[in-house]
Design a protein around this motif. Sequence first.
Motif: not given
Ligand code: 2PG
Length: 276
Positions: A15, A22, A26-29, A94, A97, A105, A121-122, A267
Amino acid sequence: MGQDRLIKHQLIIVRHGQSEWNKVNKFCGWIDVLLTKKGEEEARNAGRLINKAKLKPDLLITSKLSRSCLTGSIICKEINRLYIDVYRTWRLNERHYGKFQGEDKTKILQQVGEKKYLYYRRNINGCPPLVEKEEFEKSVDDRYKYKEDFKLTEEKEEFEAKEREGILELPRGESLKMVIERVKPFYEKIVLKEMKIGKTVLIVCHGSTVRSLIKIISEDQVSDEDIEKINIPNGIPLVYEFDKDLNRVGDYYYLDPEKAIKRAKEVERQGFENKK
Ligand SMILES: O=C(O)[C@@H](CO)OP(=O)(O)O
């Protein structure tokens, strides 16, 4: 026969290093942020770990996002292999999001509650609210218009036919299941093909696309429940090994297991740390 005599191929997956978002939680996507100084150092350290393991990548594969491209270049510089071929694909981007991109977040955690936050998230089916189509069309970068040099020729026809009919849409928000569906054809038709001709492949991508690759490569060894508990640390390479027929030999391992466990925990805790 000892397992190590079986091994003919290694696949290195890492990764990207810490990104600017990060760092600020913030959520990035698909938003195309850069690496922090710490993220650049994590990329150099990934190169040192690859060197220490005496692994010699012949092909670098990244997503179209700068944080993965930059990490890949820094690693290749660190291991003196800047000259190797590079293949970049939106398929390893990625997870998109959706409306959460750019959001804090902790704010989302407080808005939707812990159960939903963890689900988004998961959970393999967790899909964030989708970006509105009109809003999306304005924002999407034209790098993602499937302009990759198709090595999957049948795919080119397929995409161009769909595009002509206007039914091909870029993601406006994705679950992990949807990401797996876009990564799998690439893994099967490009990555395996390159390994079959003897290349050691280095893939530099993102948390969700590393998780997708784990789900695809580990097959039924990693259930939908198992993948929910897997968080991917920035900048620590993991390795899969295969025999001459490309059958996986054992499970993946990190080149720095202790640091991987510690960083994966960080994380996992993102969003909870500064919850008021
Ligand atoms: O923000 C994001 O795109 C992802 C990875 O950085 O976040 P998360 O780990 O919360 O899925």
